[in-house]
Design an enzyme around this catalytic site. Structure first.
Site, PDB file in Angstrom:
ATOM      1  CE  LYS A   1       3.101  -2.662   6.777  1.00  0.00           C
ATOM      2  NZ  LYS A   1       4.502  -2.259   6.963  1.00  0.00           N
TER       3      LYS A   1
ATOM      4  CG  PHE B   1       3.134  -0.420  -1.038  1.00  0.00           C
ATOM      5  CD1 PHE B   1       4.227  -0.101  -1.824  1.00  0.00           C
ATOM      6  CD2 PHE B   1       3.330  -1.175   0.106  1.00  0.00           C
ATOM      7  CE1 PHE B   1       5.505  -0.533  -1.476  1.00  0.00           C
ATOM      8  CE2 PHE B   1       4.602  -1.605   0.461  1.00  0.00           C
ATOM      9  CZ  PHE B   1       5.690  -1.285  -0.332  1.00  0.00           C
TER      10      PHE B   1
ATOM     11  CG  ASP C   1      -1.984  -5.949   0.925  1.00  0.00           C
ATOM     12  OD1 ASP C   1      -1.822  -6.052   2.152  1.00  0.00           O
ATOM     13  OD2 ASP C   1      -1.092  -5.534   0.151  1.00  0.00           O
TER      14      ASP C   1
END
Length: 398
Positions: free
Chosen positions: A243, A129, A214
């Site tokens: 985040k 993702f 990522d």
């Protein structure tokens, strides 16, 4: 619930009025232990005094000047990120998807700068993702996220996660690099198998490819190292962060070596809000805490304690918990009942968790969580397990 928002999220009928540390207080006064951290965003919990003080001070200065002028807090944050990691250069964004987009563009532009513009494809992995833009859903390859948005963006070739031979077979004269999460968060907290990241690094070096990671969910200390890839002993060429770097304030970053970023010259990329004074002031405040001596070691130690307690819970409730996996303070419980049902049971016990693919429930406590709060979280998980066991026996859930 009636709302003017797009109905794209299955929101629980729960709203919060205040928070402190690892705790949230709902509008009805109920207290919840937050082991979701806004999907790994609130790295220092809620209302951390240093973050609040920094944001209040920054709010009295210019909020936005654009990247047509120097932003000292952004320059300082970039310097600190390069000192803490493999990178030489940083581009700031507002989100993880934007950071991954920048990483994809950086990898493609590197080869164009080397006179090989045909090398634009990235090898990605099943279960990944990378965000919700058109390029990042194509990189992730999940049919659920691709459905209805037209032909997927070209340039991505998928391999099974952990299969080095499959990666090698996909390399072609058009391959620019390899993009992956060291631990697939949304994909079910699946860590790269031992030796896989080192094998990818060697493959990239041999084939002239860039290794792109990522670290949107795993970076900034979540696994007990600043970047999760550090556990493998290898360094990437490009990394995407977001985040936790903002501690709750929207902030992302694309990090790269000077060589990998050689194509990102004047005008090659841009962002109106990326690196704005408010966001980068908060990002610096986050690093003030995360880079303190002993902080990451404490995260790693608490992660070991949490793992032990979760393993004991798995032993007591094998009819509910199938497996436990994770690193540092990112854990996944693979459940034998629907994960949404287990998340609801945990919420009823006053514990907030995050569902993921593969029938997994993620546990992402803030990095400042205490030992007592971990013990309390496990106690509430046990209540959820006991309730789920009763419902399973009664045939109320599968």
């Amino acid at each position: 619930m009636v709302s003017a928002l797009f109905p794209t999220y299955p929101r629980a009928d729960l709203a919060f009025e205040k928070g402190e540390g690892a705790w949230l207080v709902a509008s009805d006064g109920e207290r919840y232990l937050d082991f979701g951290s806004g999907v790994a965003v609130n790295s220092l919990g809620h209302a951390h005094p240093h973050l609040v003080g920094t944001l209040n001070a920054a709010a009295a200065a210019p909020w936005h000047v654009s990247n047509l002028f120097r932003v000292p807090s952004a320059e300082r944050l970039a310097e600190r990120l390069t000192q803490a990691t493999f990178a030489d250069l940083v581009f700031f964004t507002n989100s993880g998807a934007e950071a991954v987009e920048c990483a994809i563009k950086t990898a493609r532009k590197y080869h164009a700068a080397n006179g090989q513009p045909e090398r634009y494809r990235l090898i990605t992995f099943e279960g990944a993702f990378h965000g919700r833009t058109l390029a990042t859903i194509a990189a992730g390859g999940n049919p659920k996220y691709l459905d209805g948005f037209g032909p997927p963006v070209d340039g991505f070739d998928q391999a099974p996660f952990g299969d080095l031979a499959a990666v090698r077979a996909l390399i072609s004269p058009q391959t620019a690099g390899i993009l992956l999460e060291p631990i697939q968060g949304e994909g079910g907290v699946r860590a790269a198998p031992p030796g896989f990241l080192a094998g990818l690094r060697a493959l990239c070096d041999a084939q002239g490819l860039l290794l792109v990671v990522d670290e949107v969910q795993t970076g900034v200390g979540r696994t007990g190292r600043f970047l999760a890839i550090e556990h493998s002993g290898v360094a990437p060429d490009i990394a995407a962060l977001a985040k936790g770097i903002g501690g709750g304030f929207p902030l992302g970053a694309c990090l790269a070596t000077a060589e990998a970023a050689k194509g990102m010259t004047l005008g090659a990329h841009g962002s109106t809000y990326g690196g704005n004074p408010l966001a980068t002031a908060v990002g610096n405040a986050v690093l003030d805490i995360v880079l303190e001596p002993g902080f990451l070691e404490r995260v790693a130690r608490l992660g070991g304690l949490f793992r032990q307690k979760l393993a004991e819970l798995e032993d007591r409730y094998p009819q509910v918990i199938e497996s436990v996996r994770g690193e540092g303070l990112i854990f996944g419980l693979e459940t034998r009942i629907p994960n949404m049902a287990f998340a609801a049971a945990a919420r009823a016990a006053g514990l907030l968790t995050i569902p993921a693919s593969g029938n997994v429930v993620r546990l992402l406590p803030p990095l400042i969580v205490s030992e007592n709060e971990i013990a309390e979280g496990v106690r509430r998980l046990e209540i959820a397990c006991a309730a789920s066991t009763r419902e399973k026996r009664a045939g109320a859930i599968g």
